[in-house]
Design an enzyme around this catalytic site. Structure first.
Site, PDB file in Angstrom:
ATOM      1  N   ALA A 139      -2.519   3.972   4.198  1.00 19.21           N
ATOM      2  CA  ALA A 139      -3.680   4.785   4.741  1.00 19.21           C
ATOM      3  C   ALA A 139      -4.889   4.730   3.664  1.00 19.21           C
ATOM      4  CB  ALA A 139      -3.347   6.290   5.116  1.00 19.21           C
ATOM      5  N   ALA A 140      -4.925   4.200   2.766  1.00 19.21           N
ATOM      6  CA  ALA A 140      -6.294   4.040   1.852  1.00 19.21           C
ATOM      7  C   ALA A 140      -7.332   3.190   2.785  1.00 19.21           C
ATOM      8  CB  ALA A 140      -6.072   3.067   0.582  1.00 19.21           C
ATOM      9  N   GLY A 141      -6.949   2.263   3.357  1.00 16.62           N
ATOM     10  CA  GLY A 141      -8.030   1.646   4.356  1.00 16.62           C
ATOM     11  C   GLY A 141      -8.336   2.700   5.482  1.00 16.62           C
ATOM     12  N   ASP A 142      -7.307   3.368   6.090  1.00 15.24           N
ATOM     13  CA  ASP A 142      -7.732   4.199   7.126  1.00 15.24           C
ATOM     14  C   ASP A 142      -8.612   5.423   6.879  1.00 15.24           C
ATOM     15  OD1 ASP A 142      -6.039   2.686   8.794  1.00 15.24           O
ATOM     16  OD2 ASP A 142      -4.405   3.890   8.448  1.00 15.24           O
ATOM     17  N   THR A 172      -6.258   9.656  -1.324  1.00 20.59           N
ATOM     18  CA  THR A 172      -5.074   9.294  -0.713  1.00 20.59           C
ATOM     19  C   THR A 172      -4.159   8.414  -1.329  1.00 20.59           C
ATOM     20  OG1 THR A 172      -6.433   9.420   1.548  1.00 20.59           O
ATOM     21  CG2 THR A 172      -4.560   7.953   1.442  1.00 20.59           C
ATOM     22  N   ALA A 176      -4.432   7.063  14.376  1.00 22.50           N
ATOM     23  CA  ALA A 176      -4.517   8.564  14.235  1.00 22.50           C
ATOM     24  C   ALA A 176      -4.807   9.031  12.812  1.00 22.50           C
ATOM     25  CB  ALA A 176      -2.890   8.964  14.420  1.00 22.50           C
ATOM     26  N   ASN A 177      -4.621   8.031  11.730  1.00 22.52           N
ATOM     27  CA  ASN A 177      -4.849   8.354  10.405  1.00 22.52           C
ATOM     28  C   ASN A 177      -6.646   8.289  10.253  1.00 22.52           C
ATOM     29  OD1 ASN A 177      -2.382   8.278   9.633  1.00 22.52           O
ATOM     30  ND2 ASN A 177      -2.265   6.098   8.852  1.00 22.52           N
TER      31      ASN A 177
HETATM   32  P1  ATP Z   1      -4.058  -0.059   3.110  1.00 22.63           P
HETATM   33  O1  ATP Z   1      -3.983  -1.240   4.088  1.00 22.63           O
HETATM   34  O2  ATP Z   1      -3.514   0.099   2.038  1.00 22.63           O
HETATM   35  O3  ATP Z   1      -4.347   1.263   3.815  1.00 22.63           O
HETATM   36  P2  ATP Z   1      -6.653  -1.732   3.017  1.00 22.63           P
HETATM   37  O4  ATP Z   1      -6.264  -3.109   2.824  1.00 22.63           O
HETATM   38  O5  ATP Z   1      -7.144  -1.430   4.440  1.00 22.63           O
HETATM   39  O6  ATP Z   1      -5.824  -0.530   2.569  1.00 22.63           O
HETATM   40  P3  ATP Z   1      -8.197  -1.450   0.747  1.00 22.63           P
HETATM   41  O7  ATP Z   1      -9.265  -2.383   0.525  1.00 22.63           O
HETATM   42  O8  ATP Z   1      -6.941  -1.738   0.026  1.00 22.63           O
HETATM   43  O9  ATP Z   1      -8.055  -1.475   2.478  1.00 22.63           O
HETATM   44  O10 ATP Z   1      -8.501  -0.078   0.312  1.00 22.63           O
HETATM   45  C1  ATP Z   1      -9.759   0.754   0.991  1.00 22.63           C
HETATM   46  C2  ATP Z   1     -10.394   1.466  -0.107  1.00 22.63           C
HETATM   47  O11 ATP Z   1      -9.453   2.426  -0.830  1.00 22.63           O
HETATM   48  C3  ATP Z   1     -10.779   0.760  -1.391  1.00 22.63           C
HETATM   49  O12 ATP Z   1     -12.191   0.155  -0.974  1.00 22.63           O
HETATM   50  C4  ATP Z   1     -10.886   1.828  -2.418  1.00 22.63           C
HETATM   51  O13 ATP Z   1     -11.984   2.610  -2.374  1.00 22.63           O
HETATM   52  C5  ATP Z   1      -9.592   2.607  -2.018  1.00 22.63           C
HETATM   53  N1  ATP Z   1      -8.445   2.104  -2.819  1.00 22.63           N
HETATM   54  C6  ATP Z   1      -7.554   1.445  -2.486  1.00 22.63           C
HETATM   55  N2  ATP Z   1      -6.454   1.107  -3.268  1.00 22.63           N
HETATM   56  C7  ATP Z   1      -7.006   1.946  -4.466  1.00 22.63           C
HETATM   57  C8  ATP Z   1      -6.596   2.110  -5.917  1.00 22.63           C
HETATM   58  N3  ATP Z   1      -5.504   1.525  -6.441  1.00 22.63           N
HETATM   59  N4  ATP Z   1      -7.458   2.947  -6.411  1.00 22.63           N
HETATM   60  C9  ATP Z   1      -8.527   3.397  -6.209  1.00 22.63           C
HETATM   61  N5  ATP Z   1      -8.841   3.241  -4.907  1.00 22.63           N
HETATM   62  C10 ATP Z   1      -8.288   2.469  -4.031  1.00 22.63           C
HETATM   63  O1  RIB Z   2      -2.435   1.772   7.661  1.00 22.61           O
HETATM   64  C1  RIB Z   2      -1.349   2.667   7.522  1.00 22.61           C
HETATM   65  C2  RIB Z   2      -0.640   2.718   8.672  1.00 22.61           C
HETATM   66  O2  RIB Z   2      -0.315   1.562   9.351  1.00 22.61           O
HETATM   67  C3  RIB Z   2       0.689   3.774   8.645  1.00 22.61           C
HETATM   68  O3  RIB Z   2       0.260   4.854   8.962  1.00 22.61           O
HETATM   69  C4  RIB Z   2       1.440   2.903   9.915  1.00 22.61           C
HETATM   70  O4  RIB Z   2       1.685   3.938  10.972  1.00 22.61           O
HETATM   71  C5  RIB Z   2       0.816   1.558  10.200  1.00 22.61           C
HETATM   72  O5  RIB Z   2       0.261   1.693  11.357  1.00 22.61           O
END
Ligand code: ATP
Ligand code: RIB
Length: 308
Positions: A251-254, A285, A43-44
């Site tokens: 949701a950074a990754g999403d 985000t 959804a994100n």
């Molecule tokens: P999450 O599980 O926390 O949603 P993830 O592990 O799937 O994230 P990350 O590699 O942590 O993915 O983050 C995805 C992108 O978000 C990074 O490539 C970066 O551009 C941005 N990001 C994440 N954390 C930061 C931060 N502390 N400052 C700036 N940008 C960030």
């Molecule tokens: O990636 C973030 C998401 O992971 C959250 O919104 C939570 O629902 C989990 O699925």
């Protein structure tokens, strides 16, 4: 022209507990506050794509409950097409308990519910949404055999498939044969390849590993360090993240995946530019609380890009 993006994935209601520090095993601690918001990786990602201007379609499942209605409304309010979301009479809507500490680090426990009860027959009739689509995206919060069935159909429709193998899990090897772009974070990448991500060489070796399994493009997200990309023709590089003060990285990754899909050409010819946009979106985000509420619109991303 705006991109057509199809997301197959999870739908959760997130409850976030704001704590000073994480509890030790067996310890009880008090949360400073608690909040609830729409979430779920699928959804994100769909909302991130839609807020960045993509025509977005969702394939997923919710329970026959108030949380399911709430999530369907949240998706519709963001312009996401929900016709392929099944209402499951036997399983509840997915949920996530997020613990967020004072440093902005999180721990997440998910209840799969209707997400995990999805079966491959639910993608038998998705030809209409795949027609003319640029991307089909999936993750690991719904069963992999459903993603496999959908990715096979996507290839019949000439649609580029993006796999975000999150949360970290072993993979059905056949799924890689139908994956065009794989986008793990560092630990997910290491789990799938057995190669620890330490430097550029380890990331190039990971790209070779995936290419031997049939995946052309690798994007490794590296948190605040940025994203490494490797595409055929020896095209690779590191695109740095934006320097911001993160308060909640949920949701950074999403956001990265969804925003990327709204900008990327389906042959990835503009990958470096699209990675700048996607990371600017993620950088916004991480500066807001909660999953879906903190995902930016295209206007906000463009304004932030103009600032730098
Ligand atoms: P999450 O599980 O926390 O949603 P993830 O592990 O799937 O994230 P990350 O590699 O942590 O993915 O983050 C995805 C992108 O978000 C990074 O490539 C970066 O551009 C941005 N990001 C994440 N954390 C930061 C931060 N502390 N400052 C700036 N940008 C960030
Ligand atoms: O990636 C973030 C998401 O992971 C959250 O919104 C939570 O629902 C989990 O699925």
């Amino acid at each position: 022209m705006s991109k057509k993006v199809v997301v197959l994935g999870s739908i959760n209601v997130d409850t976030t507990y704001h704590v000073e520090r994480f509890p030790q095993p067996g310890e009880t601690i008090s949360a400073k506050s608690k909040s609830s918001a729409p979430g779920g990786k699928g959804a994100n990602q769909a909302v991130a794509a839609a807020r960045s201007g993509a025509k977005t379609f969702f394939i997923g499942a919710v329970g026959s409950d108030s949380e399911g209605e709430y999530m369907l409304e949240a998706l519709k309010d963001n312009g996401v097409d929900v016709h392929h979301i099944t209402v499951d009479k036997y399983h509840g809507t997915g949920s996530a308990a997020v613990t967020l500490d004072a440093e902005g680090q999180n721990d997440i426990m998910i209840y799969g519910g209707a997400n995990q009860a999805m079966t491959p027959d639910l993608v038998d009739d998705i030809g209409d949404v795949l027609d003319g689509a640029d991307f089909l995206i999936s993750q690991f919060e719904t069963p992999q055999d459903v993603a496999l069935a959908a990715f096979k159909k996507a290839k019949e429709h000439n649609v580029t498939t993006i796999l975000n193998p999150a949360p970290a899990h072993d993979i059905l090897p056949e799924l890689l044969k139908y994956t065009d772009v794989i986008a793990p974070n560092e630990s997910e990448c290491a789990l799938l390849t057995g190669i620890a991500i330490t430097d550029e060489d380890s990331m190039l070796k990971s790209a070779d590993y995936f290419r031997k399994q049939g995946v052309k493009h690798l994007l490794i997200t590296l948190g605040s360090k940025g994203v490494f990309y490797s595409c055929p023709g020896d095209k690779y590089g590191l695109v740095p993240a934006f320097k911001v003060h993160a308060v909640d990285t949920t949701a950074a990754g999403d956001t990265f995946i969804g925003a990327l899909s709204s900008q990327l050409e389906d042959d990835l010819s503009n990958v470096a530019d699209a990675l700048v946009y996607a990371q600017r979106a993620s950088s916004l985000t991480v500066q807001g609380m909660g999953a879906m509420p903190s995902i930016p619109t295209a206007d906000k991303v463009k304004a932030a890009l103009a600032e730098k």
